[in-house]
Scaffold this motif. Structure first.
Motif, short mmCIF file in Angstrom:
data_model
loop_
_atom_site.label_atom_id
_atom_site.label_comp_id
_atom_site.label_asym_id
_atom_site.label_seq_id
_atom_site.Cartn_x
_atom_site.Cartn_y
_atom_site.Cartn_z
N PRO A 99 0.79 -1.22 0.00
CA PRO A 99 0.00 0.00 0.00
C PRO A 99 0.83 1.28 0.00
N HIS A 100 2.14 1.20 0.24
CA HIS A 100 2.97 2.39 0.32
C HIS A 100 4.08 2.32 -0.73
N TYR A 101 4.24 3.37 -1.52
CA TYR A 101 5.28 3.38 -2.53
C TYR A 101 5.61 4.83 -2.86
N VAL A 102 6.78 5.03 -3.44
CA VAL A 102 7.29 6.38 -3.72
C VAL A 102 6.62 6.94 -4.96
N VAL A 103 6.19 8.19 -4.88
CA VAL A 103 5.64 8.91 -6.03
C VAL A 103 6.33 10.27 -6.08
N GLN A 104 6.95 10.56 -7.22
CA GLN A 104 7.56 11.87 -7.40
C GLN A 104 6.55 12.77 -8.09
N SER A 105 5.96 13.68 -7.34
CA SER A 105 4.87 14.51 -7.87
C SER A 105 5.37 15.78 -8.52
N ASN A 106 6.66 16.07 -8.43
CA ASN A 106 7.19 17.30 -9.03
C ASN A 106 7.00 17.26 -10.54
N PRO A 107 6.29 18.23 -11.12
CA PRO A 107 6.00 18.17 -12.56
C PRO A 107 7.23 18.29 -13.46
N GLN A 108 8.35 18.76 -12.92
CA GLN A 108 9.53 18.92 -13.76
C GLN A 108 10.10 17.57 -14.23
N TYR A 109 9.71 16.46 -13.55
CA TYR A 109 10.22 15.15 -13.94
C TYR A 109 9.40 14.52 -15.06
N HIS A 110 8.17 14.97 -15.28
CA HIS A 110 7.33 14.47 -16.38
C HIS A 110 7.19 12.95 -16.35
N PHE A 111 7.02 12.39 -15.16
CA PHE A 111 6.87 10.95 -15.06
C PHE A 111 5.48 10.49 -15.53
N ASP A 112 4.47 11.30 -15.28
CA ASP A 112 3.11 10.93 -15.69
C ASP A 112 2.72 11.75 -16.90
N VAL A 113 2.80 11.15 -18.07
CA VAL A 113 2.51 11.86 -19.33
C VAL A 113 1.35 11.18 -20.06
N HIS A 114 0.41 10.66 -19.28
CA HIS A 114 -0.69 9.89 -19.85
C HIS A 114 -1.48 10.70 -20.87
N ASP A 115 -1.68 11.98 -20.60
CA ASP A 115 -2.49 12.80 -21.49
C ASP A 115 -1.77 13.12 -22.80
N TRP B 85 15.82 6.80 -12.97
CA TRP B 85 16.44 6.01 -11.91
C TRP B 85 17.93 6.31 -11.70
N VAL B 86 18.54 7.16 -12.54
CA VAL B 86 19.94 7.53 -12.33
C VAL B 86 20.06 9.03 -12.13
N ASP B 87 19.81 9.80 -13.20
CA ASP B 87 19.94 11.25 -13.15
C ASP B 87 19.20 11.81 -14.36
N PRO B 88 18.30 12.78 -14.19
CA PRO B 88 17.61 13.37 -15.35
C PRO B 88 18.58 13.87 -16.42
N ALA B 89 19.74 14.35 -16.01
CA ALA B 89 20.72 14.83 -16.98
C ALA B 89 21.26 13.69 -17.83
N LEU B 90 21.43 12.50 -17.23
CA LEU B 90 21.91 11.36 -17.99
C LEU B 90 20.87 10.93 -19.02
N GLY B 91 19.58 10.98 -18.65
CA GLY B 91 18.53 10.66 -19.61
C GLY B 91 18.51 11.62 -20.78
N PHE B 92 18.68 12.91 -20.49
CA PHE B 92 18.71 13.92 -21.55
C PHE B 92 19.87 13.67 -22.51
N ALA B 93 21.08 13.47 -21.96
CA ALA B 93 22.26 13.25 -22.80
C ALA B 93 22.15 11.96 -23.60
N THR B 94 21.67 10.91 -22.95
CA THR B 94 21.53 9.62 -23.62
C THR B 94 20.51 9.67 -24.75
N GLY B 95 19.37 10.33 -24.49
CA GLY B 95 18.33 10.41 -25.50
C GLY B 95 18.78 11.14 -26.74
N TRP B 96 19.40 12.30 -26.56
CA TRP B 96 19.85 13.07 -27.72
C TRP B 96 21.03 12.39 -28.41
#
Length: 553
Positions: A22-38, A118-129
């Protein structure tokens, strides 16, 4: 929601039920864009047979059919075999790592998003581009290869005709991707069948020739492993034979890695796959045997059929048609006249398929970056049928770089662009494995039972460390030969991707003030569909033919 770092799995809980408690971590800060369902509007249209055959298609291409000749000439039959086996193990490790993360989170954005999450948002940005421009540029090289393969029949084609072939390839690849993911899946399914028939046919033909079953009746056996020898030399250290042979093997690493590129296509397509957890688990689980049968046996076979110092092998290395293929050289020597034309036609479809797949990969990663706010927002646009149209068109624009190879005055620019992407594949493998290591730490810290996932490799995390270590080694030593005879241009071509990646990483990190995720703060929930939302009931085979199809696909 609250998170208790000391919580344990309750009886009956597992990942297959979606959550460990019943308990789990949720990052609600919108800057992470984890929930992009819409915003995420792609649709699951790739079926099981598409996914399984795409997994095969991504591992068989021009690198095996044609490029393997250069590997044989550089390192000898044993050296080429060792290089391909080593790189194959790294590719397998990387696919296992990203496969396990994808089965946990079959969403758009794939491994660049996993790195950010799961590592660093900057690593995701660099890896993606990095991955985007790497695959977009390599798309152009595959289109160029396909156009050149047509010269096997049109030997005196002028530049204008080659430009026409190039334009045709660009248009066809774009149309296949624009028609939708279902049409893409059907095309890759057909291409994969052709590749399978070709490689199996070449292995059987090669074995027959080696045993003396060709028109000439000459039995070859392992004679070329004895003379000129199992290991060739790099001619960089004339006074140290062992060291020089090791350098020869190392020189083949780049060619071998190119042959294994795009294996990750099957996980990039996860957000558009029906029952992704079940189907991708099957695909990843079978990759080891596909590498062993097609690549390792393929390299072993060419080392038996053609000598590493064969004059035809050496003289044809600048020719990218089937004439440079060790299999074709062996067929010509054995007196077989018709098969080389068939082989060239099949290799042509392989090059076209590779360009087709690479455009799909680059467009989906670009779309994933846009969903997470790391690329322009307009790239998130999807048609009613779930096609990320603008991401495809943007990626396809890079295919026009293939025209640089047509003009004699522009070919050097094309070489530079290819050099830009040389180490991009190694970087992606490194990030996949590092992301898995962090992913696993987070799961353990938050008491998730990851062993109950649809796919879990029991050799983890050891193979992730293996893949990360060797990927880093490959990246740093990709252009090692330049240090024996230094040339500034060659050095830049070999290593320019490293500073570009670091600029992307540190630029984003300092701008957005990102930091490494702590294991207890990682979010394994937000925006990730549960198995109940993604998996359809599996239909049991009703007869022998359906059982056979289920085994194959």
């Amino acid at each position: 929601m609250d998170n208790d770092p000391n919580q344990r799995l309750e009886e009956g809980d597992s990942i297959e039920k979606g959550r460990p408690g019943p308990h789990y971590v949720v990052q609600s800060n919108p800057q992470y864009h984890f929930d992009v369902h819409d915003l995420d509007c792609v649709q699951r249209r790739l079926k099981q047979r598409h996914v399984q055959m795409i997994a095969i298609a991504g591992t068989i291409g021009t690198g095996l059919y044609v490029g393997s000749g250069g590997s044989l000439a550089s390192a000898g039959p044993l050296g080429a075999l060792l290089a391909y086996a080593l790189v194959g193990s790294v590719a397998y490790s990387s696919l296992c790592s990203v496969g396990e993360m994808t089965i946990w989170a079959p969403i758009s954005g794939t491994f660049p998003h996993f790195a950010a999450r799961w590592v660093d948002p900057a690593l995701g940005f660099a890896t993606g581009w990095n991955y985007f421009y790497n695959k977009a540029i390599v798309t152009a090289t595959e289109i160029t290869a396909a156009a050149i393969l047509l010269k096997y029949w049109d030997t005196n084609a002028p530049s204008s005709r080659i430009a026409g072939y190039t334009a045709l390839m660009c248009a066809l690849i774009l149309l296949i991707n624009i028609f939708g993911v279902r049409f893409f899946g059907e095309s890759e399914f057909a291409f994969a069948i052709i590749k399978l028939i070709l490689i199996i046919g070449l292995l059987i033909t090669g074995l027959v020739i080696d045993l003396g079953g060709g028109p000439t009746g000459e039995r070859i056996g392992f004679r070329y492993w004895k003379n000129p020898g199992a290991l060739a030399r790099a001619h960089l250290e004339p006074n140290h034979i062992g060291w020089d042979r090791f350098l020869a093997i190392l020189s083949v690493i780049v060619q071998a890695a190119f042959s294994y590129q795009a294996m990750e296509l099957v996980v990039i397509a996860a957000s558009e796959t029906v029952s992704p957890r079940r189907n991708i688990a099957k695909a990843v689980g079978r990759v080891f045997w596909r590498i062993l049968v097609f690549y390792i046996l393929g390299i072993l076979m060419i080392g038996m059929l053609v000598a590493s110092n064969d004059p035809d092998l050496l003289s044809l290395q600048t020719n990218n048609t089937a004439a440079a293929s060790p299999f074709v050289i062996a067929m010509n020597r054995a007196g077989i006249k018709v098969l080389p034309h068939i082989v060239n036609a099949c290799i042509l479809t392989s090059a076209f398929s590779a360009g087709n797949s690479l455009l799909f990969c680059s467009s989906r990663v670009l779309y994933g970056l846009a969903l997470r706010g790391q690329a322009p927002r307009f790239l998130t646009y999807c048609t009613k049928s779930g096609l990320p149209l603008y991401a495809i068109l943007t990626s396809a624009a890079f295919s026009l770089l293939s025209f640089l190879s047509v003009s004699a005055g522009s070919d050097q620019a094309f070489v530079w662009l290819v050099g830009l992407s040389t180490t991009g594949g190694y970087t992606s493998w490194f990030v996949m494995n590092v992301s898995y290591i962090y992913f696993r730490r987070g799961l353990i810290a938050q008491q998730y039972d990851f062993t109950q996932s649809s796919y879990h490799n029991r050799l983890q995390p050891f193979i992730a460390y293996w893949g990360a270590g060797w990927s880093l080694f490959f990246t740093l030593f990709a252009g090692f030969e330049v240090f024996w005879n230094f040339d500034a241009k060659t050095f830049v071509i070999a290593y320019i991707n490293i500073p570009l990646f670091l600029i992307l990483y540190f630029g984003y990190k300092f701008t957005k003030k990102t930091s490494l995720w702590k294991p207890e703060d990682m979010d394994f929930v937000t925006g990730i569909p549960s198995p109940e939302e993604t998996e359809e009931p599996e239909i049991e085979p009703r007869n022998i033919w359906e059982r056979i199809a289920n085994i194959i696909f």
